[in-house]
Design an enzyme around this catalytic site. Structure first.
Site, PDB file in Angstrom:
ATOM      1  N   HIS A 122       4.995   4.834  10.334  1.00 48.23           N
ATOM      2  CA  HIS A 122       4.252   4.600  11.578  1.00 48.23           C
ATOM      3  C   HIS A 122       5.299   4.342  12.661  1.00 48.23           C
ATOM      4  O   HIS A 122       6.332   3.728  12.392  1.00 48.23           O
ATOM      5  CB  HIS A 122       3.309   3.404  11.405  1.00 48.23           C
ATOM      6  CG  HIS A 122       2.511   3.050  12.629  1.00 48.23           C
ATOM      7  ND1 HIS A 122       1.960   3.994  13.461  1.00 48.23           N
ATOM      8  CD2 HIS A 122       2.170   1.834  13.145  1.00 48.23           C
ATOM      9  CE1 HIS A 122       1.313   3.376  14.448  1.00 48.23           C
ATOM     10  NE2 HIS A 122       1.427   2.079  14.280  1.00 48.23           N
TER      11      HIS A 122
ATOM     12  N   SER B 258     -32.772  15.992  10.757  1.00 47.66           N
ATOM     13  CA  SER B 258     -34.009  16.628  11.229  1.00 47.66           C
ATOM     14  C   SER B 258     -33.841  17.110  12.669  1.00 47.66           C
ATOM     15  O   SER B 258     -32.964  16.641  13.393  1.00 47.66           O
ATOM     16  CB  SER B 258     -35.154  15.625  11.152  1.00 47.66           C
ATOM     17  OG  SER B 258     -34.980  14.638  12.160  1.00 47.66           O
TER      18      SER B 258
ATOM     19  N   SER C 268       0.820  -1.212   0.000  1.00 47.43           N
ATOM     20  CA  SER C 268       0.000   0.000   0.000  1.00 47.43           C
ATOM     21  C   SER C 268       0.858   1.269   0.000  1.00 47.43           C
ATOM     22  O   SER C 268       0.838   2.061  -0.943  1.00 47.43           O
ATOM     23  CB  SER C 268      -0.935  -0.025   1.214  1.00 47.43           C
ATOM     24  OG  SER C 268      -1.701   1.150   1.278  1.00 47.43           O
TER      25      SER C 268
ATOM     26  N   VAL D 243       6.334  -7.302  10.520  1.00 45.88           N
ATOM     27  CA  VAL D 243       7.525  -7.941   9.951  1.00 45.88           C
ATOM     28  C   VAL D 243       8.732  -6.997   9.914  1.00 45.88           C
ATOM     29  O   VAL D 243       9.838  -7.406   9.563  1.00 45.88           O
ATOM     30  CB  VAL D 243       7.265  -8.550   8.541  1.00 45.88           C
ATOM     31  CG1 VAL D 243       6.033  -9.428   8.559  1.00 45.88           C
ATOM     32  CG2 VAL D 243       7.135  -7.488   7.483  1.00 45.88           C
TER      33      VAL D 243
ATOM     34  N   GLY E 127      -2.196   3.979   0.676  1.00 43.13           N
ATOM     35  CA  GLY E 127      -1.227   4.243  -0.381  1.00 43.13           C
ATOM     36  C   GLY E 127      -1.822   4.561  -1.743  1.00 43.13           C
ATOM     37  O   GLY E 127      -1.311   5.423  -2.464  1.00 43.13           O
TER      38      GLY E 127
HETATM   39  P1  NDP Z   1       1.588  -3.665   3.211  1.00 44.03           P
HETATM   40  O1  NDP Z   1       0.963  -4.755   3.989  1.00 44.03           O
HETATM   41  O2  NDP Z   1       0.837  -3.118   2.062  1.00 44.03           O
HETATM   42  O3  NDP Z   1       3.046  -4.170   2.736  1.00 44.03           O
HETATM   43  C1  NDP Z   1       3.164  -5.161   1.817  1.00 44.03           C
HETATM   44  C2  NDP Z   1       4.597  -5.220   1.322  1.00 44.03           C
HETATM   45  O4  NDP Z   1       5.431  -5.718   2.369  1.00 44.03           O
HETATM   46  C3  NDP Z   1       4.729  -6.129   0.148  1.00 44.03           C
HETATM   47  O5  NDP Z   1       5.654  -5.583  -0.784  1.00 44.03           O
HETATM   48  C4  NDP Z   1       5.279  -7.387   0.766  1.00 44.03           C
HETATM   49  O6  NDP Z   1       6.124  -8.057  -0.115  1.00 44.03           O
HETATM   50  C5  NDP Z   1       6.126  -6.854   1.899  1.00 44.03           C
HETATM   51  N1  NDP Z   1       6.260  -7.879   2.925  1.00 44.03           N
HETATM   52  C6  NDP Z   1       5.259  -8.481   3.627  1.00 44.03           C
HETATM   53  N2  NDP Z   1       5.745  -9.402   4.471  1.00 44.03           N
HETATM   54  C7  NDP Z   1       7.072  -9.398   4.281  1.00 44.03           C
HETATM   55  C8  NDP Z   1       8.128 -10.132   4.857  1.00 44.03           C
HETATM   56  N3  NDP Z   1       7.908 -11.067   5.811  1.00 44.03           N
HETATM   57  N4  NDP Z   1       9.396  -9.867   4.437  1.00 44.03           N
HETATM   58  C9  NDP Z   1       9.632  -8.930   3.486  1.00 44.03           C
HETATM   59  N5  NDP Z   1       8.666  -8.210   2.908  1.00 44.03           N
HETATM   60  C10 NDP Z   1       7.410  -8.430   3.296  1.00 44.03           C
HETATM   61  O7  NDP Z   1       2.049  -2.506   4.211  1.00 44.03           O
HETATM   62  P2  NDP Z   1       1.424  -1.044   4.364  1.00 44.03           P
HETATM   63  O8  NDP Z   1       1.808  -0.236   3.186  1.00 44.03           O
HETATM   64  O9  NDP Z   1      -0.001  -1.126   4.772  1.00 44.03           O
HETATM   65  O10 NDP Z   1       2.225  -0.547   5.648  1.00 44.03           O
HETATM   66  C11 NDP Z   1       3.578  -0.132   5.561  1.00 44.03           C
HETATM   67  C12 NDP Z   1       3.821   0.874   6.670  1.00 44.03           C
HETATM   68  O11 NDP Z   1       3.040   2.032   6.422  1.00 44.03           O
HETATM   69  C13 NDP Z   1       3.437   0.382   8.050  1.00 44.03           C
HETATM   70  O12 NDP Z   1       4.344   0.921   8.973  1.00 44.03           O
HETATM   71  C14 NDP Z   1       2.057   1.005   8.254  1.00 44.03           C
HETATM   72  O13 NDP Z   1       1.720   1.188   9.617  1.00 44.03           O
HETATM   73  C15 NDP Z   1       2.256   2.335   7.558  1.00 44.03           C
HETATM   74  N6  NDP Z   1       1.047   3.007   7.112  1.00 44.03           N
HETATM   75  C16 NDP Z   1       0.109   2.322   6.382  1.00 44.03           C
HETATM   76  C17 NDP Z   1      -1.026   2.970   5.914  1.00 44.03           C
HETATM   77  C18 NDP Z   1      -2.034   2.260   5.072  1.00 44.03           C
HETATM   78  O14 NDP Z   1      -3.081   2.859   4.807  1.00 44.03           O
HETATM   79  N7  NDP Z   1      -1.811   1.049   4.601  1.00 44.03           N
HETATM   80  C19 NDP Z   1      -1.272   4.405   6.213  1.00 44.03           C
HETATM   81  C20 NDP Z   1      -0.160   5.054   6.877  1.00 44.03           C
HETATM   82  C21 NDP Z   1       0.925   4.357   7.329  1.00 44.03           C
HETATM   83  P3  NDP Z   1       5.703  -9.397  -0.882  1.00 44.03           P
HETATM   84  O15 NDP Z   1       5.131  -8.965  -2.184  1.00 44.03           O
HETATM   85  O16 NDP Z   1       7.002 -10.097  -1.008  1.00 44.03           O
HETATM   86  O17 NDP Z   1       4.707 -10.122  -0.027  1.00 44.03           O
END
Ligand code: NDP
Ligand code: MG
Length: 348
Positions: A112, A256, A32, A90, A138
């Site tokens: 975050h 209302s 995201s 993670v 995102g």
């Molecule tokens: P996502 O869940 O969308 O992240 C997914 C990505 O992380 C993918 O590229 C995935 O890769 C990778 N990933 C997942 N597991 C692993 C792992 N074990 N090892 C390596 N890569 C991994 O994350 P968000 O974008 O939601 O969140 C990212 C940050 O942003 C967090 O800190 C969140 O709190 C913050 N945030 C999020 C918001 C939101 O609306 N989503 C808003 C504001 C802040 P693969 O393709 O290999 O699985």
């Protein structure tokens, strides 16, 4: 007399994007936030390398978007800003991999504050630690940027080893489009604790329990589930949209007089002193780290409690009723365009 809030808000003019001209940013994760930050940074002229695990399902998407992909470790080694945008749970494991690549003066950048605030990631003293957190999912961060619009965001500096941490974070915020809309300065502690409290007590936890409790109260009293669904869930959006546009006042003005009087006198019967005390307990568990410990242990144990609660929520009656009604509404909306009054057929 009104008090001016002392909140600092930064806009484009406060940020110098040129700071990132000769900088490589490693964006870890392409979900995201990751895909939005990476593409916005690249479109702003910043050199970006996306860090993904070897077998990542996101690799093709990142490459199709014209971005370079490496492992998190490789990406961090060539970058001086490492933006940690994998899921919070993670991040500590991914961080262990990249820590050896952090050099004095590098920056660890977050969206975050959880892992820094609760000590799950402890970066070296000579590394800047910053946060630029868009207040939006995102896909909107990306869509707004492409439409020459901005996404509001938060900015915080946890550690300023270089003396340049804030200026650099502002440049990052500008490059992803946040300073177009405005960026509010906060701290890792404030961002983390208000974020957790908000999602637990009000946004995600509070609102779903309020909806379910209202629904169950009506259904238990013999009213139809369909009516209960409309009153307690479906109409929520209309009310929230009004508050989003113009605060509580615009909502009260739009409903209302009967709804206004009833709401003003009965809302506090439901969210009473006891409910407020419970909110304080929820906040305390955020502040003293109890919630963080519970969630970290839950993850270490393979998330048994999480899975069980997820399942229970999915199988609540209101979900079944809602699915049925939303299908009918899609049908109703389609026929409205042909100027027919849509009638929702009775189901039983
Ligand atoms: P996502 O869940 O969308 O992240 C997914 C990505 O992380 C993918 O590229 C995935 O890769 C990778 N990933 C997942 N597991 C692993 C792992 N074990 N090892 C390596 N890569 C991994 O994350 P968000 O974008 O939601 O969140 C990212 C940050 O942003 C967090 O800190 C969140 O709190 C913050 N945030 C999020 C918001 C939101 O609306 N989503 C808003 C504001 C802040 P693969 O393709 O290999 O699985
Ligand atoms: Mg480096």
């Amino acid at each position: 007399m009104t008090d001016e809030p002392d909140t600092t808000i930064y806009y484009d003019d406060d940020a110098d994007e040129e700071r990132l001209a000769n900088t490589t940013v490693a964006v870890l994760g392409y979900g995201s936030q990751g895909h939005a930050h990476a593409q916005n940074l690249a479109d702003s002229g910043v050199d970006v390398v996306v860090g993904l695990r070897e077998d990542s399902s996101s690799r093709d998407a990142a490459e199709a978007d014209g971005l370079r992909v490496a492992t998190p470790k490789e990406a961090a080694s060539e970058a001086s800003i490492v933006s940690v945008l994998v899921p919070d749970t993670v991040q500590p494991a991914v961080y262990d991999d990249v820590e050896p690549e952090l050099e004095p003066g590098d920056t660890l950048q977050f969206a975050h504050g959880f892992n820094i605030h609760y000590g799950q990631i402890e970066p070296p003293e000579d590394v800047d630690v910053t946060m630029v957190a868009p207040k939006s999912p995102g896909h909107l961060v990306r869509r707004n940027y492409e439409a020459d619009e901005g996404t509001p965001g938060l900015l915080a500096v946890y550690r300023d080893a270089s003396g340049e941490a804030k200026a650099e974070a502002l440049a990052y915020a500008k490059a992803i489009g946040c300073t177009r809309a405005g960026v509010v300065e906060t701290t890792f502690r404030e961002e983390t604790e208000t974020d957790l409290f908000g999602e637990q007590a009000v946004l995600c936890g509070g609102i779903t329990e309020l909806i379910k409790a209202g629904y169950e109260t009506l259904v238990d009293a013999g009213y139809s589930p369909e009516m209960a669904y409309f009153e307690c869930l479906n109409e929520m959006k209309l009310i929230v949209d009004l508050m989003y546009e113009g605060g509580l006042g615009e909502m009260w003005d739009s409903v209302s007089d009967t709804a206004e009087y009833g709401g003003l006198t009965r809302g506090e019967v439901v969210v009473d002193d006891h409910a407020r005390e419970n909110m304080e307990r929820v906040l305390e568990a955020v502040q003293n780290g109890d919630f963080a410990r519970e969630w970290i242990l839950e993850n270490q144990a393979g998330r048994p409690g999480y899975r069980q609660r997820r399942q229970a929520e999915k199988s609540h009656d209101i979900e079944e009723v809602g699915e049925k009604l939303r299908d009918l509404f899609a049908w109703a909306e389609a026929s409205e365009s042909s100027e027919e009054k849509a009638e929702v057929p009775a189901d039983d």
